[in-house]
Motif scaffolding. Structure first.
Motif, PDB file in Angstrom:
ATOM      1  N   ARG A 126      66.764 143.389 115.360  1.00 32.17           N
ATOM      2  CA  ARG A 126      66.723 142.552 116.554  1.00 32.17           C
ATOM      3  C   ARG A 126      68.154 142.433 117.056  1.00 32.17           C
ATOM      4  NH1 ARG A 126      66.039 138.918 112.386  1.00 32.17           N
ATOM      5  NH2 ARG A 126      67.613 137.298 112.297  1.00 32.17           N
TER       6      ARG A 126
ATOM      7  N   ASN B 191      70.880 140.301 119.423  1.00 28.06           N
ATOM      8  CA  ASN B 191      71.132 138.983 119.982  1.00 28.06           C
ATOM      9  C   ASN B 191      72.618 138.899 120.313  1.00 28.06           C
ATOM     10  OD1 ASN B 191      71.995 136.088 119.781  1.00 28.06           O
ATOM     11  ND2 ASN B 191      69.798 135.771 119.406  1.00 28.06           N
ATOM     12  N   ARG B 192      72.936 138.290 121.412  1.00 26.59           N
ATOM     13  CA  ARG B 192      74.355 138.199 121.795  1.00 26.59           C
ATOM     14  C   ARG B 192      75.183 137.417 120.780  1.00 26.59           C
ATOM     15  NH1 ARG B 192      75.308 139.447 127.586  1.00 26.59           N
ATOM     16  NH2 ARG B 192      73.265 139.991 128.388  1.00 26.59           N
ATOM     17  N   LYS B 193      74.598 136.408 120.159  1.00 31.93           N
ATOM     18  CA  LYS B 193      75.340 135.604 119.188  1.00 31.93           C
ATOM     19  C   LYS B 193      75.444 136.271 117.824  1.00 31.93           C
ATOM     20  CE  LYS B 193      74.838 130.869 120.744  1.00 31.93           C
ATOM     21  NZ  LYS B 193      74.357 129.539 120.367  1.00 31.93           N
ATOM     22  N   THR B 194      74.318 136.798 117.338  1.00 28.25           N
ATOM     23  CA  THR B 194      74.289 137.338 115.974  1.00 28.25           C
ATOM     24  C   THR B 194      74.481 138.842 115.903  1.00 28.25           C
ATOM     25  OG1 THR B 194      71.871 137.527 116.046  1.00 28.25           O
ATOM     26  CG2 THR B 194      72.793 135.488 115.125  1.00 28.25           C
TER      27      THR B 194
END
Length: 130
Positions: A67, A69-72
């Motif tokens: 997956r 995600n911009r944060k993770t």
């Protein structure tokens, strides 16, 4: 996880990256929640365009193996195989097996090789288990 890229090979670089990450997941080197390197970091490490890494990661995302995600960033995820995976997988396996047959490899040798490869996946997990 160590990735090796053959910059002059016939297999596209994005495909090499994708395939090696899939194998690392199958081997248990990468497990649920494992983070992958940032696209720009991985691209810089290999001296390749970051769009190449993006393409590999996007394929893995589409296939439900990571997956994004911009944060993770990119993280390994385990999901149940949903259509069209079973039919896609069967088509790829059929082509690979057809190549073996076309090259004259006996069926029993093909089966032994397939079983050996299947047995090798997860062997690292078994070695780490007490």
């Amino acid at each position: 996880m160590i990735l090796n890229v053959d910059l002059s090979g016939e297999v596209p670089i994005y495909q090499q990256l994708r395939d090696q990450i899939v194998e690392a997941i199958a081997d248990g080197v990468l497990t649920e929640g494992s983070s992958l390197p940032a696209t720009r970091t991985l691209a810089a490490d290999f001296g390749i365009n970051f769009h190449t890494v993006n393409k590999a990661y996007d394929l893995l995302r589409q296939q439900g193996l990571i997956r994004l995600n911009r944060k993770t960033g990119a993280v390994v995820t385990t999901t149940v195989a949903e259509p069209p995976f079973p039919s896609d997988w069967t088509a790829r396996a059929r082509t690979l097996l057809a190549e073996a047959v076309a090259r004259g490899i006996p069926a029993d040798e093909v089966l032994r090789t397939c079983q050996s490869v299947l047995d090798s996946f997860g062997s690292k997990q078994r070695e780490d288990t007490p």
